[in-house]
Design an enzyme around this catalytic site. Structure first.
Site, PDB file in Angstrom:
ATOM      1  N   LYS A  33      49.681  40.589  42.416  1.00 56.94           N
ATOM      2  CA  LYS A  33      49.287  39.765  43.552  1.00 56.94           C
ATOM      3  C   LYS A  33      50.487  39.177  44.305  1.00 56.94           C
ATOM      4  O   LYS A  33      50.462  39.068  45.529  1.00 56.94           O
ATOM      5  CB  LYS A  33      48.359  38.645  43.082  1.00 56.94           C
ATOM      6  CG  LYS A  33      46.984  39.139  42.653  1.00 56.94           C
ATOM      7  CD  LYS A  33      46.113  37.974  42.220  1.00 56.94           C
ATOM      8  CE  LYS A  33      44.667  38.404  41.982  1.00 56.94           C
ATOM      9  NZ  LYS A  33      44.549  39.402  40.918  1.00 56.94           N
ATOM     10  N   ARG A  73      40.465  51.133  45.242  1.00 61.36           N
ATOM     11  CA  ARG A  73      39.399  51.963  44.675  1.00 61.36           C
ATOM     12  C   ARG A  73      38.134  51.725  45.471  1.00 61.36           C
ATOM     13  O   ARG A  73      38.101  50.894  46.383  1.00 61.36           O
ATOM     14  CB  ARG A  73      39.149  51.578  43.214  1.00 61.36           C
ATOM     15  CG  ARG A  73      38.892  50.089  43.041  1.00 61.36           C
ATOM     16  CD  ARG A  73      38.407  49.736  41.653  1.00 61.36           C
ATOM     17  NE  ARG A  73      38.421  48.327  41.383  1.00 61.36           N
ATOM     18  CZ  ARG A  73      37.510  47.447  41.799  1.00 61.36           C
ATOM     19  NH1 ARG A  73      36.507  47.858  42.558  1.00 61.36           N
ATOM     20  NH2 ARG A  73      37.596  46.169  41.486  1.00 61.36           N
TER      21      ARG A  73
END
Length: 624
Positions: free
Chosen positions: A116, A297
């Site tokens: 992150k 994804r």
């Protein structure tokens, strides 16, 4: 075009991928663990390969076994679905190194967006707005406390390698920072093998809004508009919708353009989601929406995007992985109507959302909406995997219609004996703020018990149920749904999930259409689906014959499991809240306590015993 595809996943997403692949003429190969030997995705695929024991770490998470299965079956490509190895860059690279096609983004893109803190720096450099905070390497607790103070409380501590709500702590005051940091780091180390954290400004009215993007190998990237995923419980999405309520065209254009820039910054190929956090305190504004993270994804909630765009995202994945350009350009994409998705979990809201496992003896599913699932009647819900068992999706012209349709579908969804959150979802969709589009990620927590309480069926339904119980000792399942024609007494009582319920009989039950009833236990009881909650309705016995039924003072097993400790004996005096026994299931311990002061009148549990759901373990009689 790819001719054969191995799906490196299970459950509903494996079934969903198989359906599209079959429609495209692509041969499919499933993989399965011991627990999934008889699963629906195994039977749907053209071929299936056993890859190991039930725990995911010994089967679905072993990349070498999956690649070997692909080679052994002649599969050309591997689709990872979501979860498991879908965002594992090393696995993606291993697939490519094996000479197979990876249906997903480049390993370098997965790596770039995997942490992150690094992802946020990359996005900031690309001109994508990021949440104010600290994302540096210095992890000294004192230094991090200084950064939190400079950002201004409340702040959010987040594991840089986190996901799924793990490794995340909200801190409201400086005095609480040290303990929250230590707790977050311990959880991050245990879950991800990395205890590094970042500090973000906590948004007081946060909305979770994400944009679906798609790239191909020819340099094209488009967006397919936004989804709102603000309805969350413990940082887990529950209900998603597209488009986002309250989103004007100017804000949508700015948000989606930022998402495309994010994809371009990592040379993105395939389906991806750019997640943003918005401060919704003054409505949605472009200058109050910030990048949060990217999911490299397909997302669980992708069906709502498919519904409003008319695009099959799995088909696009297979075409792009085959080297084809995107089927549509940005100007060809538009929003059509409104879509809602509810995630059906095998869990019991009445017991704090404990997972529920076992065989689905009864499954009454919606017939007029899209249901993505990997189960059917007779399937086993395993304790080894995520408890999500289905997604129910509706699409309508207006948001209000999509909500009403989804509530109706959930109201008719019956599952037994496995517990689900269908009733909870039904109540959540009826929340006044949600119906107005006034949502944020804290709505569910604020509502608390109001969403957990299961309302009893109205007198009309109870009257009809009583009539059916009296008239039909054993009704064949095929006859469920007949009309009742009788006159009810004025005052009656039934047992609903073991609890004695008194009601005034309703004459309107004459001719009541009881399509939601199913005979149970040879006709001695009924399964009733009321607003998404499946209940056992039985005659009320006043002669003591039903002393084992659950009622006031009856302590039932909330799930199948093992009794690991018994703290009382028959005849003991107990006080309200006193621990009676401890049950272990799905690697969780659950303490059962006394509901009021009284005496242990009955004890049917001993340490080491396996018990089934709703088995009577202890019965407490109230103290006189």
């Amino acid at each position: 075009m790819i001719n054969s595809l191995l799906i490196a996943n299970r459950g509903e997403i494996a079934c969903r991928i198989i359906r599209t692949a079959r429609a495209m003429g692509v041969r499919t190969v499933a993989v399965y663990s011991d627990a999934d030997a008889n699963a629906l995705h195994v039977r749907m695929a053209d071929e299936a390969v056993h890859i190991g024991p039930s725990p995911a770490r010994e089967s679905y998470l072993i990349g070498e076994k999956i690649i070997a299965a692909a080679k052994a079956t002649g599969a050309e490509a591997i689709h990872p679905g979501y979860g498991f190895l879908s965002e594992n860059a090393e696995f993606a690279q291993a697939v490519l190194d094996a000479g197979l096609v990876w249906v997903g983004p480049k390993p370098s893109s997965i790596t770039a967006m995997g942490l992150k803190d690094a992802a946020k720096k990359l996005m900031a450099d690309a001109g994508v707005p990021v949440t104010p905070g600290y994302m540096g390497e210095n992890q000294d607790p004192a230094f991090l406390a200084e950064q939190a103070a400079s950002i201004g409380y409340p702040v959010l501590i987040k594991a840089v390698a986190g996901g799924g709500g793990k490794g995340m702590r909200k801190v409201d005051a400086a005095a609480d920072f040290a303990d929250a940091l230590a707790s977050c780091q311990r959880e991050a180390a245990a879950s991800f093998g990395n205890d590094h954290v970042l500090i973000e400004k906590y948004i007081l009215s946060p909305r979770h809004i994400e944009v679906q993007i798609f790239g191909d190998t020819h340099g094209n990237i488009v967006h397919l508009f936004e989804r709102d995923c603000s309805l969350q419980r413990r940082h887990q999405k529950v209900i998603e919708e597209a488009p986002a309520p309250g989103m004007d065209e100017e804000t949508r254009e700015a948000l989606c353009a930022a998402a495309v820039r994010a994809g371009q910054a990592v040379d993105y190929v395939g389906a991806g989601t750019i997640e943003f956090i918005a401060d919704g305190s003054e409505g949605l504004r472009a200058d109050r929406i910030w990048f949060m993270e990217m999911n490299t994804r397909l997302q669980v909630e992708h069906p709502v995007t498919e519904a409003i765009t008319g695009v099959d995202l799995v088909e696009w994945q297979l075409r792009v992985a085959s080297g084809e350009p995107l089927p549509l350009r940005q100007e060809d994409l538009y929003i059509n109507g409104w879509a809602m998705e509810a995630r059906l979990y095998a869990e019991d809201p009445a017991t704090g959302f404990l997972p529920s496992t076992g065989k689905l003896d009864v499954l009454l599913r919606p017939m007029s909406s899209r249901v993505d699932t990997g189960i059917e009647e007779g399937s086993e819900v395993s304790p080894f995997y995520d408890p999500m068992i289905a997604k129910v999706i509706t699409h309508a012209g207006q948001r209000e219609e999509a909500i009403d349709d989804l509530r109706y579908e959930l109201s008719k969804l019956g599952v037994w004996p496995v517990k689900t959150n269908a009733g909870f979802l039904h109540r959540l969709l009826g929340d006044a703020d949600f119906e107005r589009g006034d949502v944020d990620t804290g709505l569910i927590e604020r509502r608390g018990e109001a969403l957990m309480a299961t309302p009893l069926p109205p007198a009309t339904e109870l009257t009809a149920a009583a009539a059916q119980l009296e008239d039909e000792a054993a009704v064949p399942r095929a006859l469920a749904g007949f009309r009742l024609n009788r006159t009810a007494d004025t005052s009656r009582a039934l047992r609903v999930n073991g609890q004695r319920v008194e009601y005034e009989a309703d004459a309107r039950a004459d001719g009541y259409f009881a399509s939601h009833f199913e005979p149970f236990d040879g006709g001695a009881a009924l399964l009733m689906v009321h607003e998404g909650t499946t209940m056992i309705v039985a005659p009320d016995r006043t002669d003591g014959a039903a002393s084992g039924a659950a009622g006031d003072g009856a302590i039932l097993s909330p799930m199948p499991g093992k009794v690991i400790a018994v703290e009382v004996a028959a005849g003991d005096t107990v006080v309200k809240g006193q621990k009676l026994l401890t049950l272990e299931a799905m690697k969780m311990e659950h303490s059962l306590t006394a509901p009021f002061d009284g005496v242990v009148a009955e004890l049917n549990a001993e340490a080491g015993a396996q018990v089934q759901v709703e088995a009577l373990l202890v019965r407490i009689e109230a103290a006189e």
